[in-house]
Enzyme design. Sequence first.
Site, PDB file in Angstrom:
ATOM      1  N   HIS A 159       0.817  -1.223   0.000  1.00 47.84           N
ATOM      2  CA  HIS A 159       0.000   0.000   0.000  1.00 47.84           C
ATOM      3  C   HIS A 159       0.851   1.274   0.000  1.00 47.84           C
ATOM      4  O   HIS A 159       0.332   2.361  -0.225  1.00 47.84           O
ATOM      5  CB  HIS A 159      -0.950   0.026   1.203  1.00 47.84           C
ATOM      6  CG  HIS A 159      -2.028  -1.014   1.154  1.00 47.84           C
ATOM      7  ND1 HIS A 159      -2.897  -1.109   0.095  1.00 47.84           N
ATOM      8  CD2 HIS A 159      -2.357  -2.021   2.018  1.00 47.84           C
ATOM      9  CE1 HIS A 159      -3.736  -2.121   0.311  1.00 47.84           C
ATOM     10  NE2 HIS A 159      -3.419  -2.694   1.460  1.00 47.84           N
ATOM     11  N   HIS A 197      -6.417  -6.999  -0.777  1.00 48.64           N
ATOM     12  CA  HIS A 197      -6.581  -5.565  -1.036  1.00 48.64           C
ATOM     13  C   HIS A 197      -5.749  -5.144  -2.248  1.00 48.64           C
ATOM     14  O   HIS A 197      -4.650  -5.659  -2.458  1.00 48.64           O
ATOM     15  CB  HIS A 197      -6.130  -4.764   0.189  1.00 48.64           C
ATOM     16  CG  HIS A 197      -6.808  -5.150   1.465  1.00 48.64           C
ATOM     17  ND1 HIS A 197      -6.251  -6.052   2.351  1.00 48.64           N
ATOM     18  CD2 HIS A 197      -7.999  -4.776   1.992  1.00 48.64           C
ATOM     19  CE1 HIS A 197      -7.068  -6.198   3.389  1.00 48.64           C
ATOM     20  NE2 HIS A 197      -8.138  -5.444   3.196  1.00 48.64           N
ATOM     21  N   ASP A 284      -4.831 -12.878   3.005  1.00 45.18           N
ATOM     22  CA  ASP A 284      -6.072 -12.373   3.602  1.00 45.18           C
ATOM     23  C   ASP A 284      -7.279 -12.673   2.706  1.00 45.18           C
ATOM     24  O   ASP A 284      -8.396 -12.234   2.995  1.00 45.18           O
ATOM     25  CB  ASP A 284      -5.993 -10.880   3.967  1.00 45.18           C
ATOM     26  CG  ASP A 284      -5.236 -10.035   2.970  1.00 45.18           C
ATOM     27  OD1 ASP A 284      -4.921 -10.541   1.867  1.00 45.18           O
ATOM     28  OD2 ASP A 284      -4.962  -8.854   3.266  1.00 45.18           O
TER      29      ASP A 284
HETATM   30  N1  Q9C Z   1     -12.972  -2.534   7.427  1.00 43.12           N
HETATM   31  C1  Q9C Z   1      -2.726  -5.241   4.017  1.00 43.12           C
HETATM   32  O1  Q9C Z   1      -3.363  -6.275   3.899  1.00 43.12           O
HETATM   33  N2  Q9C Z   1      -8.251  -1.318   6.910  1.00 43.12           N
HETATM   34  N3  Q9C Z   1      -3.300  -4.104   4.446  1.00 43.12           N
HETATM   35  C2  Q9C Z   1      -9.335  -2.149   6.499  1.00 43.12           C
HETATM   36  C3  Q9C Z   1     -11.642  -2.907   7.008  1.00 43.12           C
HETATM   37  C4  Q9C Z   1      -6.993  -1.385   6.222  1.00 43.12           C
HETATM   38  C5  Q9C Z   1      -4.691  -4.041   4.751  1.00 43.12           C
HETATM   39  C6  Q9C Z   1     -10.624  -1.806   7.185  1.00 43.12           C
HETATM   40  C7  Q9C Z   1      -6.591  -2.707   5.622  1.00 43.12           C
HETATM   41  C8  Q9C Z   1      -5.165  -2.703   5.147  1.00 43.12           C
HETATM   42  C9  Q9C Z   1      -1.263  -5.232   3.753  1.00 43.12           C
HETATM   43 ZN    ZN Z   2      -4.425  -7.071   2.375  1.00 44.80          ZN
END
Ligand code: Q9C
Ligand code: ZN
Length: 342
Positions: A159, A197, A284
Site C-alpha cells: 500500500h 486488497h 487475507d
Molecule cells: N474494514 C494489508 O493487507 N483497513 N493491508 C481495512 C476494514 C486497512 C490491509 C478496514 C486494511 C489494510 C497489507
Molecule cells: Zn491485504
Amino acid sequence: MNTVYSAEHQLHHGKHELIDGRLEPCVEKPERAERILKEIRHAKLGEVIAPQDFGLEPLTRVHNQAYLGFLQTAYRDWQAAHKLGDALPYVWPTSTSRHTEPRAIEAKLGRYAFDAGTPITPGSWQAACSSANVALTGAQRVTQGAHAAFALCRPPGHHASRAHYGGYCFLNNASIAAQALLDQGASSVAILDVDYHHGNGTQAIFYHRPEVLFVSIHADPAQEYPYFSGYSDETGEGAGEGATLNLPLPQGTLWDDYAEALEVGLERIHVFAPGALIVSLGVDTFKHDPIARFRLESTNFTTLGAHIATLKLPTLFVMEGGYAVEALGGNVVNVLRGFLER
Ligand code: Q9C
Ligand code: ZN
C-alpha cells in the site's frame, strides 16, 4: 527454498487502528510473522537466513527523500510535541489546501498518511527498514541464481507509494525488490499481487513504467479498501500503458472464480515474459480472515502456489497481508509448498 527473516519486525507494534469508527487493537501484529516463521520451520521448507543491510540507497530508488526523512523522525517529532501513544493522523490536506510542506508533525502525518489505520511507534522506522532489507536479500538470492526465495516481510509494503504510507505499510518492499532486480540487470520484472486488497502503492510506483508489469487480483474497490484505486480500467499511463492489469472480484468470491482471474493474470505474465517474478503474497483472501471477505480454503493456497509455478520464472515471494493468525502460517506454507512441489 530459503526464507529471509529478521526479528527486528517486532520493533513495530502499534496498539490501535481506526477501523469502522472505533479504535481497535491492530490486526497487523508481531505474532503474524512469528506464526509464519514457526510453520516454515516446522514444514522444513529450507534454510532461514538473516537479511543483509543494504542501507538507504535502494529505498531512494522507490521513495522520495522528504518522505524517507519524515518516516525516520516521525515518532521522535510526535513525542517532542508531547503526544502520548502511537502517532496517528487526524487531519488531512484536500484539493483546496495549501500545498507547501507542513511544519507541525500533526500536519506532516496527514500529508504523508492516506489512512488512520497505520500507527507509527518508536521502532516502526527500524522495523520497516529491516523489512525492506529482507525483501532486498531475497532479491539478491534470485539475482544470484536461486529459483525462488521467500521474504518474510513485516511490516507489509504494497500500500505504500513513493511518498505515502497506509494500510499497515511504510516502505514498499516488493517495489524496492523489483527496482533492485532491474538495477542488477534484469530487463523486466512482473509483480503478481494476490493480497485481498489492491496494491495501490505498487501500482502507483510503476504506473508509467513499461519494464514492470503489475498484475493484481483483489476485492472490488467499489466495495472494499483502498477504494480509490484498483478498478479494471486502470491499465497504466504513457510508456506504462498496458503494463498494469487489475482483476477485481466481488466480496464473497470462492476459489473457482478466483482461479479464473488467476489464469488471466498468469497468461498476461507469460506473454510479458519477464526476467523475474515477484509475488506480493497476501493470504487475507482466506475465508476466516477477520478484515476481508473472500472465501478461499487452506487447500486452495496449495493450488495457488502450483499455478504460479507453471510460469517457470525465478520467483521472489514477498509477504504482505493475512490476519487470521491461527491459519496464517499454514496458508503461507501451502502456497510455497504448492509452488515447490509442482
Ligand atoms: N474494514 C494489508 O493487507 N483497513 N493491508 C481495512 C476494514 C486497512 C490491509 C478496514 C486494511 C489494510 C497489507
Ligand atoms: Zn491485504
